[in-house]
Enzyme design. Structure first.
Site, PDB file in Angstrom:
ATOM      1  N   ARG A  67       0.829  -1.220   0.000  1.00  0.00           N
ATOM      2  CA  ARG A  67       0.000   0.000   0.000  1.00  0.00           C
ATOM      3  C   ARG A  67       0.860   1.265   0.000  1.00  0.00           C
ATOM      4  NH1 ARG A  67      -3.819   2.237   4.576  1.00  0.00           N
ATOM      5  NH2 ARG A  67      -5.339   3.392   3.337  1.00  0.00           N
ATOM      6  N   HIS A  71       0.327   4.509  -2.439  1.00  0.00           N
ATOM      7  CA  HIS A  71       0.065   5.859  -1.919  1.00  0.00           C
ATOM      8  C   HIS A  71       1.203   6.816  -2.266  1.00  0.00           C
ATOM      9  CE1 HIS A  71      -3.502   5.381   0.984  1.00  0.00           C
ATOM     10  NE2 HIS A  71      -3.537   4.404   0.096  1.00  0.00           N
ATOM     11  N   ASP A  72       2.398   6.283  -2.491  1.00  0.00           N
ATOM     12  CA  ASP A  72       3.478   7.144  -2.967  1.00  0.00           C
ATOM     13  C   ASP A  72       3.217   7.555  -4.414  1.00  0.00           C
ATOM     14  OD1 ASP A  72       5.906   8.524  -3.110  1.00  0.00           O
ATOM     15  OD2 ASP A  72       6.919   6.768  -3.954  1.00  0.00           O
ATOM     16  N   VAL A  75       0.535  10.243  -5.573  1.00  0.00           N
ATOM     17  CA  VAL A  75       0.679  11.635  -5.134  1.00  0.00           C
ATOM     18  C   VAL A  75       2.061  12.131  -5.551  1.00  0.00           C
ATOM     19  CG1 VAL A  75       0.498  13.197  -3.164  1.00  0.00           C
ATOM     20  CG2 VAL A  75      -0.769  11.034  -3.147  1.00  0.00           C
ATOM     21  N   GLU A  93       2.390  14.505   3.417  1.00  0.00           N
ATOM     22  CA  GLU A  93       1.428  13.503   2.935  1.00  0.00           C
ATOM     23  C   GLU A  93       1.045  12.515   4.026  1.00  0.00           C
ATOM     24  OE1 GLU A  93       2.751  11.538  -0.689  1.00  0.00           O
ATOM     25  OE2 GLU A  93       3.353  13.476  -1.500  1.00  0.00           O
ATOM     26  N   ASN A  99      -3.875   8.658   4.761  1.00  0.00           N
ATOM     27  CA  ASN A  99      -2.588   8.016   5.068  1.00  0.00           C
ATOM     28  C   ASN A  99      -2.409   7.692   6.547  1.00  0.00           C
ATOM     29  OD1 ASN A  99      -1.690   7.913   2.455  1.00  0.00           O
ATOM     30  ND2 ASN A  99      -0.663   9.906   2.519  1.00  0.00           N
ATOM     31  N   PRO A 167      -7.607   7.939  -4.225  1.00  0.00           N
ATOM     32  CA  PRO A 167      -9.036   7.639  -4.391  1.00  0.00           C
ATOM     33  C   PRO A 167      -9.689   7.421  -3.035  1.00  0.00           C
ATOM     34  CG  PRO A 167      -7.677   5.737  -4.988  1.00  0.00           C
ATOM     35  CD  PRO A 167      -6.737   6.871  -4.709  1.00  0.00           C
ATOM     36  N   HIS A 197      -6.013  -5.856  -2.860  1.00  0.00           N
ATOM     37  CA  HIS A 197      -6.801  -6.109  -1.653  1.00  0.00           C
ATOM     38  C   HIS A 197      -6.982  -7.603  -1.390  1.00  0.00           C
ATOM     39  CE1 HIS A 197      -8.567  -1.761  -1.998  1.00  0.00           C
ATOM     40  NE2 HIS A 197      -7.334  -1.778  -1.539  1.00  0.00           N
ATOM     41  N   THR A 198      -6.241  -8.421  -2.102  1.00  0.00           N
ATOM     42  CA  THR A 198      -6.151  -9.850  -1.760  1.00  0.00           C
ATOM     43  C   THR A 198      -5.402 -10.023  -0.445  1.00  0.00           C
ATOM     44  OG1 THR A 198      -5.268 -11.981  -2.459  1.00  0.00           O
ATOM     45  CG2 THR A 198      -4.067 -10.092  -3.209  1.00  0.00           C
TER      46      THR A 198
HETATM   47  C1  HEM Z   1      -8.900   1.513  -6.322  1.00  0.00           C
HETATM   48  C2  HEM Z   1      -8.794   2.429  -5.398  1.00  0.00           C
HETATM   49  C3  HEM Z   1      -8.431   2.082  -3.982  1.00  0.00           C
HETATM   50  C4  HEM Z   1      -9.105   2.478  -2.872  1.00  0.00           C
HETATM   51  C5  HEM Z   1     -10.315   3.363  -2.811  1.00  0.00           C
HETATM   52  C6  HEM Z   1      -8.433   1.878  -1.745  1.00  0.00           C
HETATM   53  C7  HEM Z   1      -8.818   2.049  -0.438  1.00  0.00           C
HETATM   54  C8  HEM Z   1      -8.298   1.347   0.621  1.00  0.00           C
HETATM   55  C9  HEM Z   1      -8.796   1.436   1.963  1.00  0.00           C
HETATM   56  C10 HEM Z   1      -9.944   2.320   2.420  1.00  0.00           C
HETATM   57  C11 HEM Z   1      -8.075   0.598   2.720  1.00  0.00           C
HETATM   58  C12 HEM Z   1      -8.235   0.348   4.218  1.00  0.00           C
HETATM   59  C13 HEM Z   1      -7.561   1.459   4.984  1.00  0.00           C
HETATM   60  C14 HEM Z   1      -7.991   1.595   6.420  1.00  0.00           C
HETATM   61  O1  HEM Z   1      -8.914   0.953   6.883  1.00  0.00           O
HETATM   62  O2  HEM Z   1      -7.404   2.415   7.102  1.00  0.00           O
HETATM   63  C15 HEM Z   1      -7.100  -0.028   1.859  1.00  0.00           C
HETATM   64  C16 HEM Z   1      -6.185  -0.950   2.252  1.00  0.00           C
HETATM   65  C17 HEM Z   1      -5.220  -1.470   1.411  1.00  0.00           C
HETATM   66  N1  HEM Z   1      -4.986  -1.106   0.106  1.00  0.00           N
HETATM   67 FE1  HEM Z   1      -6.197  -0.038  -1.058  1.00  0.00          FE
HETATM   68  N2  HEM Z   1      -7.378   1.143  -2.190  1.00  0.00           N
HETATM   69  C18 HEM Z   1      -7.332   1.239  -3.557  1.00  0.00           C
HETATM   70  C19 HEM Z   1      -6.393   0.692  -4.391  1.00  0.00           C
HETATM   71  C20 HEM Z   1      -5.265   0.039  -3.950  1.00  0.00           C
HETATM   72  C21 HEM Z   1      -4.127  -0.267  -4.757  1.00  0.00           C
HETATM   73  C22 HEM Z   1      -3.969   0.111  -6.229  1.00  0.00           C
HETATM   74  C23 HEM Z   1      -3.238  -0.925  -3.959  1.00  0.00           C
HETATM   75  C24 HEM Z   1      -1.878  -1.446  -4.283  1.00  0.00           C
HETATM   76  C25 HEM Z   1      -1.399  -1.661  -5.474  1.00  0.00           C
HETATM   77  C26 HEM Z   1      -3.855  -1.048  -2.653  1.00  0.00           C
HETATM   78  C27 HEM Z   1      -3.329  -1.715  -1.586  1.00  0.00           C
HETATM   79  C28 HEM Z   1      -3.929  -1.823  -0.351  1.00  0.00           C
HETATM   80  C29 HEM Z   1      -3.477  -2.740   0.689  1.00  0.00           C
HETATM   81  C30 HEM Z   1      -2.391  -3.783   0.532  1.00  0.00           C
HETATM   82  C31 HEM Z   1      -4.276  -2.504   1.796  1.00  0.00           C
HETATM   83  C32 HEM Z   1      -4.173  -3.158   3.178  1.00  0.00           C
HETATM   84  C33 HEM Z   1      -3.195  -2.369   4.019  1.00  0.00           C
HETATM   85  C34 HEM Z   1      -2.886  -2.944   5.382  1.00  0.00           C
HETATM   86  O3  HEM Z   1      -3.304  -4.057   5.696  1.00  0.00           O
HETATM   87  O4  HEM Z   1      -2.186  -2.251   6.134  1.00  0.00           O
HETATM   88  N3  HEM Z   1      -5.050  -0.411  -2.684  1.00  0.00           N
HETATM   89  N4  HEM Z   1      -7.264   0.454   0.576  1.00  0.00           N
END
Ligand code: HEM
Length: 331
Positions: A67, A71-72, A75, A93, A99, A167, A197-198
């Site tokens: 993640r 996020h890097d 932005v 950021e 973040n 996003p 999100h796998t």
């Molecule tokens: C399509 C738009 C995306 C949205 C709206 C989104 C949103 C989110 C949100 C809301 C969370 C949970 C954060 C929290 O509860 O604090 C999350 C977690 C995560 N996102 Fe996304 N995400 C997106 C795309 C991506 C992409 C492109 C990646 C990486 C290539 C990614 C990787 C992750 C990972 C690995 C987590 C889990 C982080 C953890 O367990 O610490 N996401 N995302």
């Protein structure tokens, strides 16, 4: 008149140059695989070793590292602005609300220190983020891809830019497509990269509206499987309190294509994951990855390709930026 024509043509040339430099920025010119083969041949091995050690102690760090790179890159491009501490309090950021839940900064610092011992001042923090994301996926059973390197580090990090560019978890499919397109990413990239999100978790807070106030009338998102919705309501309080939830229920520490099965069954956790079913290209991808016998392999290949593409967004190369000594501070 002649002066006017000259002014207009200079303006036109400037516009063309601006467009060309913009394109270079967007397509990652200056990056290549094996960039450090001569200047720091052990960089990737040192990174892998350090990341393996961290993930073996806490597997959830893999998701955090993946993640961080996303996020890097979204932005200011992939130039490690997400790692910078604020010049003025609360201004960087990392201080922006999307973040707040980023983790894994320590692991990046450990990789940086280990690499600095071998080759000081050579490997950028931006490249370390890209390598860490790549290694996080392979160490959780996902695919391997050759990571491009050669990025340099930026010197500016502003919280408002994180708010503007990342996003939101409430975005609908049109907003998601628009946000990805603004970074040069396609609908397919959106479907593929959402597969990140796998692995990983989300707080109850980000799905509160989905569960309790979807349209402002104390309702639940009808796109959420009702049994799944009741399970989630038992865990998450209306105010947003509750435990962290697996993004891919039952499979959140393994990088695989299972996420798409969940989405297809209306058991995708985030509104934005569920939204993949609302566009014909992204829906077709979800369907393919949840039904095809070759899903794991094709998802792995696609994910590597889209990650390389994401890693090219707005990079600094050549003489741009700097190679930071410590990732949280400009030199
Ligand atoms: C399509 C738009 C995306 C949205 C709206 C989104 C949103 C989110 C949100 C809301 C969370 C949970 C954060 C929290 O509860 O604090 C999350 C977690 C995560 N996102 Fe996304 N995400 C997106 C795309 C991506 C992409 C492109 C990646 C990486 C290539 C990614 C990787 C992750 C990972 C690995 C987590 C889990 C982080 C953890 O367990 O610490 N996401 N995302």
């Amino acid at each position: 008149m002649a002066v006017q024509t000259r002014v207009v043509s200079i303006f036109f040339i400037q516009l063309v140059l601006l467009a060309v430099s913009g394109l270079n920025r967007a397509n990652g010119a200056g990056l290549r695989t094996g960039y450090y083969d001569e200047s720091c041949p052990d960089a990737e091995t040192i990174a892998l070793k350090t990341i393996r050690k961290a993930i073996s102690k806490d597997v959830t760090l893999a998701a955090a590292l993946l993640r961080l790179h996303f996020h890097d890159c979204f932005v200011r491009g992939c130039e490690a602005s997400v790692l910078l501490d604020a010049a003025e309090e609360g201004d960087a950021e990392k201080d922006a609300s999307p973040n707040f839940s980023l983790r894994g900064y320590d692991v990046i610092d450990d990789v940086k220190s280990a690499i600095e011992k071998s080759c000081p001042g050579v490997v950028s923090c931006a490249d370390i983020l890209a390598l860490a994301a790549r290694d996080a996926v392979r160490l959780t059973g996902g695919s391997f891809w050759k990571a491009e390197t050669g990025r340099r580090d930026g010197r500016i990090s502003l919280s408002k830019e994180a708010d503007e560019n990342l996003p939101s978890s409430n975005f609908n499919i049109a907003q998601l497509k628009q946000n990805f397109a603004s970074k040069g990413l396609t609908k397919k990239d959106l479907a593929v990269l959402s597969g990140a999100h796998t692995i990983g978790v989300a707080s109850c807070f980000v799905i509160t509206d989905r569960l309790y106030n979807f349209t402002g009338r104390s309702d639940t998102d009808p796109a959420l499987d009702p049994t799944f919705a009741s399970e989630l309501k038992k865990k998450c309080k209306p105010g947003g309190g509750g435990p962290f939830l697996e993004l891919d229920q039952g499979s959140s520490t393994i990088s695989d294509a299972h996420f798409y099965k969940a989405v297809r069954q209306n058991r995708g956790l985030l509104t934005t994951d569920a939204a993949l079913l609302n566009d014909h290209v992204t829906r077709a991808y979800v369907n393919r990855q949840s039904t095809s016998a070759a899903a794991g392999a094709t998802f792995g290949r696609d994910f590597g390709e889209s990650m390389v593409k994401m890693g090219e967004i707005g990079v600094l190369t050549g003489n741009e930026g700097e190679i930071r000594k410590r990732c949280a501070f400009v030199n």
